[in-house]
Write an enzyme that holds these catalytic residues in place. Structure first.
Site, mmCIF file in Angstrom:
data_model
loop_
_atom_site.group_PDB
_atom_site.id
_atom_site.type_symbol
_atom_site.label_atom_id
_atom_site.label_comp_id
_atom_site.label_asym_id
_atom_site.label_seq_id
_atom_site.Cartn_x
_atom_site.Cartn_y
_atom_site.Cartn_z
ATOM 1 N N LYS A 120 -14.189 -5.215 -9.704
ATOM 2 C CA LYS A 120 -14.791 -5.447 -8.239
ATOM 3 C C LYS A 120 -16.512 -5.542 -8.549
ATOM 4 C CE LYS A 120 -11.611 -3.709 -4.890
ATOM 5 N NZ LYS A 120 -10.638 -3.595 -5.711
ATOM 6 N N LYS A 149 0.682 -1.285 0.236
ATOM 7 C CA LYS A 149 0.156 0.107 -0.076
ATOM 8 C C LYS A 149 0.693 1.289 -0.121
ATOM 9 C CE LYS A 149 -4.111 -1.842 -0.192
ATOM 10 N NZ LYS A 149 -4.971 -1.471 -1.348
ATOM 11 N N ASP A 153 -7.883 0.240 -11.219
ATOM 12 C CA ASP A 153 -8.875 -0.453 -10.279
ATOM 13 C C ASP A 153 -10.060 0.340 -9.974
ATOM 14 O OD1 ASP A 153 -10.182 -1.632 -8.139
ATOM 15 O OD2 ASP A 153 -8.524 -2.007 -6.770
#
Length: 374
Positions: free
Chosen positions: A270, A168, A246
């Site tokens: 997603k 991250k 993403d």
């Protein structure tokens, strides 16, 4: 062939605390758990289907648990009477009933696909056109305030069996680069590393970050460095390595724009974000035709969600299948019975049982927030 009808839709909401206590993203966004919505759809012959999708707080995506609960409660009556053997038709019914708000359609859509596969007597991967119950590699995020913290967490992840890491980043570009470089030095070149900013960098900070990584970029994949596709495209002046999009993958149109801008070496789909399996497979199939690597996952869930990812990824051509997550290992509450989708450092769908092959633990889920019948 006799017509089949949906006669009942039941929905639950459940909080899933993190086993490690908290989860941190760029911008000091910290959550202590995920909120999942679980849906069961029943047909008039007794066949049922299960779906799970959910949210992570209120700062990750423009989605939240209260909104998903309200949306599912609104949409549940509209699918009563639909034939679940045509999930695309059911999804069109939901779209006609509610414009936008893709995330509230996802758990119903997933449950309908599970029901359709059970009605057909085949595992979901087969209904989706997969060649077999093939595996998908797992990754796990690595967090840590300092490079030393990140290296310690990296060793923990490797001991847990993960061979792909998502470090991250997205705050201080200098410290973030030091963290990534420390992880790379600790694991060598044989471990795949994604540097995931979760939209956290401004364009100038992203440029500084990639410059600090060095000329070879530490051999990492750069994931969603900036909030917009335009800024990600401008970053190409400084970053020639692979880039994964993403948060911006919200639709087929977004995929096509990212491809046109030359920034979609990979994408993450997603299910909650795009509205379930029905739109996800369209986006996935176009990405494959464009030669773009695909990750299919979600923002929340436990083994019900994991198993859904396992089936969807198994139906993605192996060449274009990147990796996915196993949320059941992340959380302390587990609300389904059945085989775990995790197989070592992979997810693997069950081979033979119809649909997803799982049953709900209603004793864990508690009282439903919606239970509508024909």
């Amino acid at each position: 062939m006799a017509r089949m009808r949906i006669v009942r839709v039941t929905g639950w909401s459940i909080h899933l605390p993190y086993a490690e206590g908290s989860y941190r993203m760029a911008g000091d966004r910290v959550t202590t758990g995920m909120d999942a919505v679980v849906v069961r759809v029943a047909a008039d012959d007794g066949t049922i289907g299960l779906g799970e999708s959910g949210t992570v707080g209120v700062t990750f995506d423009p989605h939240h648990n209260a909104g998903q609960i309200a949306g599912v409660a609104m949409l549940a009556p509209t699918v009563i009477g639909c034939d679940p053997r045509s999930p695309q038709s059911v999804h069109r019914r939901m779209t006609a009933a509610l414009t936008g708000h893709a995330y509230v359609k996802s758990p119903i859509d997933i449950a309908v696909w599970d029901l359709a596969a059970r009605a057909a007597g085949v595992p979901l991967w087969k209904l989706l056109g997969g060649d077999g119950p093939e595996v998908t590699p797992l990754y796990r995020p690595v967090q840590g305030a300092t490079p030393e913290d990140a290296v310690a967490k990296t060793h923990e992840r490797l001991q847990q069996g993960y061979q792909r890491l998502q470090v991250k980043v997205g705050d201080d570009p200098i410290v973030d680069a030091q963290r990534v470089l420390a992880v790379r030095a600790a694991v060598g070149s044989g471990v795949t590393i994604f540097a995931d900013a979760n939209c956290g960098f401004s364009l100038s900070a992203a440029r500084r970050f990639v410059r600090e990584l060095g000329t070879d970029g530490a051999g990492v994949f750069l994931e969603q460095p900036c909030p917009t596709l335009t800024d990600c495209a401008h970053l190409r002046d400084s970053w020639s390595g692979p880039m994964v999009i993403d948060e911006c993958v919200t639709s087929l149109a977004a995929l096509l724009e990212a491809h046109q801008l030359g920034i979609a070496d990979g994408i993450t789909i997603k299910l909650t974000r795009v509205g379930g399996i029905t739109p996800a497979i369209t986006i996935r199939d176009v990405a494959v035709q464009l030669g773009i690597a695909v990750t299919i996952e979600d923002a929340s869930g436990c083994n019900l969600a994991d198993t859904t990812f396992a089936h969807l990824n198994a139906s993605t051509p192996a060449r274009w299948r990147t990796h996915t997550v196993d949320f059941d290992s992340w959380v302390t509450v587990h609300h389904v019975d059945g085989p775990s989708a995790r197989d070592g450092s992979f997810l693997r769908p069950q081979a033979d049982e119809p649909g997803l092959g799982l049953t709900l633990r209603e004793d864990v889920l508690g009282e439903p927030f919606i239970d509508v019948t024909a």
